[in-house]
Scaffold this motif. Structure first.
Motif, PDB file in Angstrom:
ATOM      1  N   LEU A   1     -75.518   3.286  37.681  1.00 52.08           N
ATOM      2  CA  LEU A   1     -76.056   4.464  38.350  1.00 52.08           C
ATOM      3  C   LEU A   1     -76.482   5.449  37.273  1.00 52.08           C
ATOM      4  O   LEU A   1     -75.662   5.917  36.479  1.00 52.08           O
ATOM      5  N   ARG A   2     -77.776   5.753  37.245  1.00 52.20           N
ATOM      6  CA  ARG A   2     -78.298   6.671  36.237  1.00 52.20           C
ATOM      7  C   ARG A   2     -79.605   7.269  36.735  1.00 52.20           C
ATOM      8  O   ARG A   2     -80.239   6.729  37.652  1.00 52.20           O
TER       9      ARG A   2
ATOM     10  N   GLY B   1     -74.167   8.205  44.470  1.00 51.68           N
ATOM     11  CA  GLY B   1     -72.787   7.768  44.245  1.00 51.68           C
ATOM     12  C   GLY B   1     -71.889   8.077  45.422  1.00 51.68           C
ATOM     13  O   GLY B   1     -71.037   7.264  45.802  1.00 51.68           O
ATOM     14  N   LEU B   2     -72.071   9.250  46.027  1.00 51.26           N
ATOM     15  CA  LEU B   2     -71.260   9.635  47.182  1.00 51.26           C
ATOM     16  C   LEU B   2     -71.540   8.731  48.374  1.00 51.26           C
ATOM     17  O   LEU B   2     -70.613   8.309  49.090  1.00 51.26           O
TER      18      LEU B   2
ATOM     19  N   PRO C   1     -80.586  12.519  43.836  1.00 49.83           N
ATOM     20  CA  PRO C   1     -79.843  12.629  42.569  1.00 49.83           C
ATOM     21  C   PRO C   1     -78.706  11.615  42.508  1.00 49.83           C
ATOM     22  O   PRO C   1     -78.227  11.128  43.545  1.00 49.83           O
ATOM     23  N   ALA C   2     -78.257  11.330  41.295  1.00 47.37           N
ATOM     24  CA  ALA C   2     -77.198  10.340  41.107  1.00 47.37           C
ATOM     25  C   ALA C   2     -75.931  10.709  41.878  1.00 47.37           C
ATOM     26  O   ALA C   2     -75.244   9.826  42.421  1.00 47.37           O
ATOM     27  N   GLU C   3     -75.598  11.996  41.950  1.00 48.50           N
ATOM     28  CA  GLU C   3     -74.387  12.421  42.655  1.00 48.50           C
ATOM     29  C   GLU C   3     -74.431  12.031  44.130  1.00 48.50           C
ATOM     30  O   GLU C   3     -73.449  11.503  44.686  1.00 48.50           O
ATOM     31  N   ALA C   4     -75.589  12.269  44.780  1.00 47.55           N
ATOM     32  CA  ALA C   4     -75.722  11.941  46.198  1.00 47.55           C
ATOM     33  C   ALA C   4     -75.689  10.434  46.420  1.00 47.55           C
ATOM     34  O   ALA C   4     -75.093   9.947  47.394  1.00 47.55           O
TER      35      ALA C   4
ATOM     36  N   SER D   1     -82.901   8.170  41.242  1.00 45.26           N
ATOM     37  CA  SER D   1     -81.841   7.517  40.478  1.00 45.26           C
ATOM     38  C   SER D   1     -82.013   6.005  40.544  1.00 45.26           C
ATOM     39  O   SER D   1     -82.435   5.462  41.573  1.00 45.26           O
TER      40      SER D   1
ATOM     41  N   THR E   1     -68.702   6.379  50.039  1.00 44.37           N
ATOM     42  CA  THR E   1     -68.381   6.526  51.461  1.00 44.37           C
ATOM     43  C   THR E   1     -68.427   5.182  52.173  1.00 44.37           C
ATOM     44  O   THR E   1     -67.610   4.905  53.061  1.00 44.37           O
TER      45      THR E   1
END
Length: 308
Positions: free
Chosen positions: A273-274, A260-261, A255-258, A221, A265
């Protein structure tokens, strides 16, 4: 076939290239990339017999360029589009080269037509040519002897978008007919569009090489934050590796989800973010040649392992 093995070149105390090795197979276009001063031109000049290596070898078809009989019939070279007599017309320059190489004069008209300089431009003095026209003449000169190998340094300089698209088709067609192309260019998007293989050099050393498909495959990402240091710390804390990307961003191996998390946090506000991939070659280039890049050669397999 172009083969460079353990090529090293010193100019006095200055080490221009160090232990450079790579090969270019028939039927492929190899993109040769690196920042200014990385050793690209020195390497190309060594392949073309213009620079004698301090150690190592560079061969074309198994022989040093200087030992090829009538080299222009085997290897087409464009290293400097300005290296033409400004007082001659384009046709005169090609006709003289045809006489030297023993090429039929009919071939002059063929290549002039092929590069878009037939008719009035052929009778114009080279000194009156635009940079784009000089590039086309240089390509015509490289193609004149109907060679099996092309070695080109920045051939797209001065070409307009239509000219760049035309050149891409010319190189792709040459390789698809079994030719070998070694292409050095700073136009990364064009290299990405046409190259089958990539060789990246930085600081005189090869830092990556392999197929374009493997080197440019991306599962990570692209992420950017106002506080880059805090973002780096957040990713490190989450066990996510990252390398410098575009516009002060990072290319993260997740991945973008990880990503972003991890940023959420740590309380890091993100600006972007892409999924990585829109500018794959530029991202790879910056990660391999930037100030934080390592000096150990990288293969496509190693890059894939770091992304896994």
């Amino acid at each position: 076939m172009i083969t460079v093995e353990h090529l090293t070149k010193r100019y006095g105390a200055q080490l221009a290239v160090s232990d450079v090795s790579f090969s270019c197979a028939p039927g492929t276009v190899t993109g040769f990339l690196g920042p200014n001063g990385a050793g690209k031109s020195t390497t190309l000049r060594a392949v073309c017999g213009l620079t004698l290596p301090t150690s190592g070898t560079a061969t074309v078809g198994g022989r040093p360029y200087r030992e090829l009989p009538n080299a222009g019939r085997h290897v087409g070279v464009l290293l400097d589009a300005g290296a033409q007599h400004s007082g001659r017309t384009g046709r005169e320059a090609l006709t003289l080269a045809a006489l030297v190489q023993g090429v039929p004069r009919t071939r002059v008209d063929e290549v002039l037509e092929h590069v878009g300089l037939a008719g009035k431009p052929a009778g114009k003095r080279v000194g009156k040519y635009s940079l784009g026209m000089r590039q086309r003449l240089g390509l015509a000169m490289a193609l004149l002897g109907d060679p099996q190998v092309l070695i080109l340094d920045e051939p797209a300089n001065g070409l307009d978008p239509d000219g760049i698209f035309w050149m891409r088709g010319l190189l792709r067609g040459f390789a698809d007919r079994g030719g070998t192309v070694l292409l050095s260019s700073h136009l990364l998007r064009e290299v990405e569009a046409v190259a089958d293989q990539l060789v990246v050099i930085a600081g005189g050393r090869i830092v990556a090489q392999g197929s374009s498909a493997e080197l440019l495959a991306s599962t990570g990402s692209l992420v950017r934050a106002r506080d880059s240091a805090a973002l780096t710390a957040a990713l490190t804390a989450a066990g996510i590796g990252a390398v410098p990307g575009l516009a002060d961003g990072l290319v993260a191996d997740a991945p973008a989800e990880a990503v972003g998390l991890a940023a959420a946090t740590a309380g890091v506000a993100l600006l972007e973010l892409r999924p990585a991939g829109g500018d794959r070659l530029e991202e790879l280039f910056r990660s391999l040649t930037g100030p934080s890049a390592g000096t150990s050669p990288t293969t496509a397999t190693q890059i894939q392992e770091t992304r896994a």
